[in-house]
Design a protein around this motif. Structure first.
Motif, short mmCIF file in Angstrom:
data_model
loop_
_atom_site.label_atom_id
_atom_site.label_comp_id
_atom_site.label_asym_id
_atom_site.label_seq_id
_atom_site.Cartn_x
_atom_site.Cartn_y
_atom_site.Cartn_z
N ARG A 139 0.84 -1.19 0.00
CA ARG A 139 0.00 0.00 0.00
C ARG A 139 0.88 1.24 0.00
O ARG A 139 2.04 1.20 0.40
CB ARG A 139 -0.95 -0.01 1.18
CG ARG A 139 -0.30 0.26 2.52
CD ARG A 139 -1.37 0.50 3.59
NE ARG A 139 -0.82 0.54 4.91
CZ ARG A 139 -0.19 1.57 5.44
NH1 ARG A 139 0.01 2.66 4.75
NH2 ARG A 139 0.28 1.51 6.67
N LYS A 140 0.31 2.35 -0.43
CA LYS A 140 1.08 3.59 -0.55
C LYS A 140 1.63 4.02 0.81
O LYS A 140 0.91 4.05 1.81
CB LYS A 140 0.20 4.71 -1.11
CG LYS A 140 0.97 6.00 -1.32
CD LYS A 140 0.11 7.06 -1.95
CE LYS A 140 0.94 8.32 -2.14
NZ LYS A 140 0.24 9.31 -2.91
N VAL A 141 2.91 4.34 0.81
CA VAL A 141 3.60 4.83 1.99
C VAL A 141 4.44 6.03 1.56
O VAL A 141 5.26 5.91 0.65
CB VAL A 141 4.51 3.75 2.63
CG1 VAL A 141 5.25 4.31 3.83
CG2 VAL A 141 3.71 2.52 3.00
N ASP A 142 4.25 7.18 2.22
CA ASP A 142 5.01 8.38 1.87
C ASP A 142 6.24 8.58 2.75
O ASP A 142 7.03 9.47 2.50
CB ASP A 142 4.11 9.62 1.97
CG ASP A 142 3.07 9.64 0.86
OD1 ASP A 142 3.39 9.24 -0.28
OD2 ASP A 142 1.92 10.05 1.13
N ALA A 143 6.41 7.75 3.77
CA ALA A 143 7.52 7.91 4.70
C ALA A 143 8.86 7.60 4.02
O ALA A 143 8.93 6.78 3.11
CB ALA A 143 7.33 6.98 5.90
N PRO A 144 9.93 8.25 4.47
CA PRO A 144 11.26 7.92 3.93
C PRO A 144 11.68 6.52 4.37
O PRO A 144 11.31 6.08 5.46
CB PRO A 144 12.17 8.99 4.55
CG PRO A 144 11.46 9.42 5.78
CD PRO A 144 9.99 9.28 5.51
N PRO A 145 12.46 5.82 3.53
CA PRO A 145 12.83 4.45 3.86
C PRO A 145 14.06 4.36 4.77
O PRO A 145 14.92 5.23 4.78
CB PRO A 145 13.16 3.84 2.50
CG PRO A 145 13.68 5.01 1.72
CD PRO A 145 12.88 6.20 2.19
N ARG A 146 14.08 3.28 5.54
CA ARG A 146 15.27 2.87 6.29
C ARG A 146 15.42 1.38 6.02
O ARG A 146 14.48 0.61 6.18
CB ARG A 146 15.12 3.11 7.78
CG ARG A 146 16.33 2.60 8.59
CD ARG A 146 16.33 3.05 10.04
NE ARG A 146 15.12 2.85 10.76
CZ ARG A 146 14.85 1.78 11.53
NH1 ARG A 146 15.73 0.80 11.63
NH2 ARG A 146 13.71 1.69 12.18
#
Length: 156
Positions: A139-146
């Protein structure tokens, strides 16, 4: 001898753990478990390139990474208003190898992505180099990745 046996057992455990590609993931403290759906997971014989860890949020970027990874055909059409695509690829390996996006969840304002990279075991004798990759939808996630990356081994 004990060390070799330990490495062999660790390789078996890591290989078994990397086989479940489509799953819903819940981590301790995770408020947003994400369901992952594999688009493609394979090794490209003769594939070349370096490590890739990308969050794709539009069709143009997906087409570009699809071409970069030398995947056949056109990339799937994704509704980026509803979905995000994650891509993980290892650098070119001497032979049998696998990369698996094992889980993803939102925590502390970040998209935490757990990846297992399993290059060939030291005893492998290979003819053709290959580049392992894994592409998933969620699903769409706008958070920056780690990215949390674990190294394993792929047995011959």
């Amino acid at each position: 001898m004990k060390r070799l046996l330990g490495l062999f057992l660790a390789a078996i455990v890591l290989t078994a753990a990397s086989c479940d590609c489509e799953k819903t993931v819940t981590e301790p403290g995770d408020q947003n478990p994400l369901e992952l759906t594999t688009v493609v997971q394979r090794s490209i014989p003769g594939g070349r390139g370096g490590t890739v860890r990308e969050v794709i949020r539009d069709q143009v970027a997906l087409a570009a990474i699809w071409t970069e990874l030398e995947l056949p055909g056109a990339p799937p059409v994704v509704d980026f208003a509803q979905e995000t695509v994650l891509v993980a690829a290892m650098e070119t390996q001497s032979c049998v190898s696998k990369v698996t996006i094992r889980s993803a969840f939102v925590q502390g304002g970040e998209l935490v992505v757990d990846i297992l990279e399993a290059p060939p075991a030291p005893n492998c004798i290979c003819i053709t180099a290959e580049r392992p990759l894994h592409v998933i939808r969620l699903r769409k996630v706008d958070a920056p990745p780690r990215y949390n990356v674990e190294r394993g081994l792929t047995t011959c």
